[in-house]
Design an enzyme around this catalytic site. Structure first.
Site, PDB file in Angstrom:
ATOM      1  N   HIS A  67      -7.024   1.547  -3.328  1.00  0.00           N
ATOM      2  CA  HIS A  67      -7.639   1.991  -2.208  1.00  0.00           C
ATOM      3  C   HIS A  67      -8.237   3.246  -3.017  1.00  0.00           C
ATOM      4  O   HIS A  67      -7.585   4.249  -2.652  1.00  0.00           O
ATOM      5  CB  HIS A  67      -6.852   2.119  -0.970  1.00  0.00           C
ATOM      6  N   GLU A  77       0.833  -1.187   0.092  1.00  0.00           N
ATOM      7  CA  GLU A  77      -0.089  -0.037   0.177  1.00  0.00           C
ATOM      8  C   GLU A  77       0.855   1.256  -0.036  1.00  0.00           C
ATOM      9  O   GLU A  77       1.503   1.597   0.769  1.00  0.00           O
ATOM     10  CB  GLU A  77      -0.936   0.026   1.193  1.00  0.00           C
ATOM     11  N   ASP A 123      -3.043   4.115  -2.859  1.00  0.00           N
ATOM     12  CA  ASP A 123      -3.912   4.802  -1.962  1.00  0.00           C
ATOM     13  C   ASP A 123      -4.256   6.236  -2.590  1.00  0.00           C
ATOM     14  O   ASP A 123      -3.175   6.965  -2.329  1.00  0.00           O
ATOM     15  CB  ASP A 123      -3.331   4.765  -0.561  1.00  0.00           C
ATOM     16  N   HIS A 128       0.574   4.834   0.639  1.00  0.00           N
ATOM     17  CA  HIS A 128      -0.306   5.752   1.379  1.00  0.00           C
ATOM     18  C   HIS A 128       0.740   6.763   1.836  1.00  0.00           C
ATOM     19  O   HIS A 128       1.917   6.867   2.064  1.00  0.00           O
ATOM     20  CB  HIS A 128      -0.583   4.721   2.896  1.00  0.00           C
TER      21      HIS A 128
END
Length: 340
Positions: free
Chosen positions: A270, A149, A181, A151
């Site tokens: 995401h 991920e 993300d 992020h």
């Protein structure tokens, strides 16, 4: 292209149960209740869960539980997209996990993903590239793709992410990838957080200065330290300053087109959001009108989980938030596939 995807540019839309943390924590819904509500409200077909949040005893998954869960998914007509797993490198506060311990810890969770029927496992950067490289053969054996991920405040060109990109190139496994993300490509701090700071009675001048620093062209990881140093020098309340500093860890300003560099290795997305404006039908803080066409043009044909993280600062209904977000995404993607 089947009817499920013909109006979404071949992309599978859906929800992560993390979006419904308010409903889950209030005990109004358990895991089964959330899954059934997602299906009933047409918030799929994709469904993502967080292992440690949703499954009691995780990463241990019994045969009985796996059979029950897969039966529930089949009954509701949903499609498993991603299982979020944890690194927990400091689960023992006295020392970090050893390499072998981390490999074993992640392996159990990847095995759980396979057993539950998830094709992707989201992992965290704290896993380390070496551990993930070691896990590639297991991922291939179980047919579970591993996605780092990305992020905020990370970006695709941060040294932590570059280390993974270099490892992926060395290992050469198609089962190692990334999960963008969208909070890493925000255009502004969400109104929900500004409203929360006001509700908390936090000095508006301090909030305004934090927003100014957030807009500065500087390395994202340095913004928080700069703000906290300033707040301390000005004598601001330390607790309030730490509260405000959350904006530097949740939202950053990576250019949208930068995602194209890792598009071939993107295994899931995401769709982070904090609210959709009822008047405009747009997300005020993340430019979905621009970012989704970039992924369509870049050839992405995987899944996106609508991820409402506003529950951190709001008691609002997550189901309603996700419904608005999915409607926005469908509208944008339908336009992307319409003939010119």
């Amino acid at each position: 292209m089947d009817a499920t995807h013909s109006d979404t540019a071949g992309i599978t839309l859906g929800s992560t149960l993390y979006s419904f943390t308010n409903e889950f924590h209030s005990r109004r819904y358990d895991l089964e209740g959330l899954v059934r509500e997602v299906a009933a409200r047409n918030l799929g077909p994709g469904i993502e869960i967080v292992g440690f949040q949703s499954v009691r005893g995780f990463p241990v998954v019994t045969d009985a539980f796996a059979d029950w869960f897969k039966g529930l998914i089949a009954e509701t007509g949903l499609t498993p997209t991603c299982l979020a797993i944890n690194a927990d490198a400091l689960i023992d506060r006295n020392r970090p996990m050893t390499f072998d311990e981390s490999v074993a810890y992640h392996a159990r969770q990847i095995e759980a993903a396979a057993k539950l029927g998830f094709p992707v496992a989201r992992f965290q950067y704290a896993a380390t590239p070496e551990v993930v490289a070691k896990l590639a053969p297991l991922a291939e054996k179980l047919d579970v793709r591993l996605g780092l991920e990305i992020h905020a405040p990370h970006s695709i060109d941060h040294p932590d992410v570059i280390a993974y990109r270099e490892t992926y190139e060395r290992v050469g496994s198609p089962y190692l990838g990334f999960i963008p993300d969208f909070g890493a490509s925000a255009r502004s701090v969400p109104p929900a957080y500004k409203d929360y700071f006001k509700w908390r009675g936090i000095d508006q001048g301090m909030v305004d200065h934090a927003l100014e620093i957030w807009e500065e062209q500087m390395e994202p990881f340095k913004r928080r330290a700069k703000f906290l140093d300033w707040a301390k020098a000005k004598g601001h309340d330390e607790v309030h300053a730490v509260d405000v500093s959350i904006i530097f860890g949740l939202f950053s300003r990576q250019p949208l087109t930068n995602w194209l560099e890792i598009m071939p290795q993107t295994v899931h997305i995401h769709g982070k959001f904090y609210g959709v404006d009822e008047t405009t039908g747009e997300d005020p803080s993340i430019d979905y009108e621009a970012i989704l066409p970039i992924f369509v043009a870049g050839g992405y044909r995987g899944s996106i989980s609508s991820e409402w993280e506003g529950h951190q600062v709001s008691d609002d209904n997550g189901f309603e938030k996700v419904a608005a977000h999915l409607a926005m995404e469908r509208r944008i993607l339908q336009r992307a596939v319409q003939p010119v």
